[in-house]
Design an enzyme around this catalytic site. Structure first.
Site, short mmCIF file in Angstrom:
data_model
loop_
_atom_site.label_atom_id
_atom_site.label_comp_id
_atom_site.label_asym_id
_atom_site.label_seq_id
_atom_site.Cartn_x
_atom_site.Cartn_y
_atom_site.Cartn_z
N ASP A 1 18.42 9.32 -33.64
CA ASP A 1 17.70 9.83 -32.47
C ASP A 1 18.07 8.96 -31.26
OD1 ASP A 1 14.84 11.63 -32.09
OD2 ASP A 1 15.40 10.23 -30.50
N CYS B 1 21.96 25.76 -27.08
CA CYS B 1 21.15 24.87 -27.93
C CYS B 1 21.83 23.51 -28.04
CB CYS B 1 20.96 25.50 -29.30
SG CYS B 1 20.20 24.39 -30.49
N HIS C 1 15.71 23.68 -32.07
CA HIS C 1 16.59 23.82 -33.24
C HIS C 1 15.90 22.99 -34.31
CE1 HIS C 1 20.86 24.01 -35.08
NE2 HIS C 1 20.11 23.31 -35.95
N HIS D 1 21.53 27.72 -36.79
CA HIS D 1 20.47 27.70 -35.77
C HIS D 1 19.21 28.39 -36.30
CE1 HIS D 1 18.63 27.28 -31.86
NE2 HIS D 1 18.08 28.46 -32.13
N CYS E 1 22.98 22.65 -31.59
CA CYS E 1 24.16 23.43 -31.98
C CYS E 1 25.42 22.81 -31.35
CB CYS E 1 24.01 24.89 -31.57
SG CYS E 1 22.98 25.88 -32.69
N GLY F 1 4.49 19.44 -30.33
CA GLY F 1 5.35 18.49 -29.63
C GLY F 1 6.83 18.74 -29.78
N HIS G 1 14.46 20.57 -36.76
CA HIS G 1 14.91 19.21 -37.07
C HIS G 1 13.79 18.43 -37.71
CE1 HIS G 1 13.34 19.28 -32.94
NE2 HIS G 1 12.88 18.05 -33.18
P1 5GP Z 1 11.14 16.97 -30.88
O1 5GP Z 1 10.21 16.39 -29.86
O2 5GP Z 1 11.73 18.29 -30.44
O3 5GP Z 1 10.53 17.04 -32.26
O4 5GP Z 1 12.30 15.92 -31.02
C1 5GP Z 1 13.50 15.99 -30.34
C2 5GP Z 1 14.16 14.65 -30.53
O5 5GP Z 1 15.50 14.77 -30.13
C3 5GP Z 1 13.54 13.53 -29.69
O6 5GP Z 1 13.07 12.49 -30.54
C4 5GP Z 1 14.68 13.08 -28.78
O7 5GP Z 1 14.71 11.69 -28.58
C5 5GP Z 1 15.91 13.57 -29.52
N1 5GP Z 1 17.02 13.89 -28.66
C6 5GP Z 1 17.00 14.66 -27.53
N2 5GP Z 1 18.21 14.78 -27.00
C7 5GP Z 1 19.06 14.10 -27.83
C8 5GP Z 1 20.48 13.86 -27.81
O8 5GP Z 1 21.22 14.33 -26.95
N3 5GP Z 1 20.98 13.10 -28.82
C9 5GP Z 1 20.20 12.59 -29.81
N4 5GP Z 1 20.80 11.84 -30.74
N5 5GP Z 1 18.87 12.78 -29.85
C10 5GP Z 1 18.30 13.54 -28.89
ZN ZN Z 2 20.77 25.40 -32.41
#
Ligand code: 5GP
Ligand code: ZN
Length: 116
Positions: free
Chosen positions: A30, A4, A98, A46, A7, A93, A100
């Site tokens: 982000d 993950c 994990h 997690h 994680c 989406g 968030h």
């Molecule tokens: P989801 O689409 O799952 O709701 O959002 C995942 C978010 O995680 C996205 O906005 C993406 O830009 C962010 N993200 C993905 N990988 C990383 C990373 O390695 N570091 C950071 N800081 N954000 C990440």
């Molecule tokens: Zn996790």
């Protein structure tokens, strides 16, 4: 959870731009911000998605919402306002499995919460 991404960020194996942290949660910027303020708040446990919130892990959810207030103050968007989004599953989406919460602010976000 070994594979993950979030994680790994919690464990320090993957870097992040940390904004706030306590025993229960981590807040970091982000990597692809869609607003001047775009911070992810995650529980340090997690939980894969909203579908996996239970009475047993609910302390972490309470702590997320308490921490959001701190992050809002740190980010100076307490007065101007903000939006908190939690994506769940494919239609929602969610990309990272994990739990968030996206904290968005620093500009007028408009009234639409769903793309046409
Ligand atoms: P989801 O689409 O799952 O709701 O959002 C995942 C978010 O995680 C996205 O906005 C993406 O830009 C962010 N993200 C993905 N990988 C990383 C990373 O390695 N570091 C950071 N800081 N954000 C990440
Ligand atoms: Zn996790």
């Amino acid at each position: 959870m070994e594979n993950c991404l979030f994680c790994k960020i919690i464990k320090g194996e993957v870097g992040c731009e940390k904004v706030y942290e306590n025993e229960y949660i981590l807040a970091f910027k982000d990597i692809h911000p869609v607003a001047p303020v775009h911070i992810l708040i995650i529980p340090k446990l997690h939980i894969s998605s909203m579908n996996d919130i239970t009475y047993e892990n609910s302390e972490y959810i309470k702590q997320v919402y308490i921490a959001i207030r701190e992050v809002v103050r740190i980010s100076c968007i307490y007065e101007s306002g903000y939006r908190v989004i939690c994506n769940c599953g494919e239609d929602g989406g969610q990309v990272v499995a994990h739990l968030h919460f996206h904290l968005l602010g620093g500009k007028h976000l408009g009234s639409k919460i769903v793309h046409e």
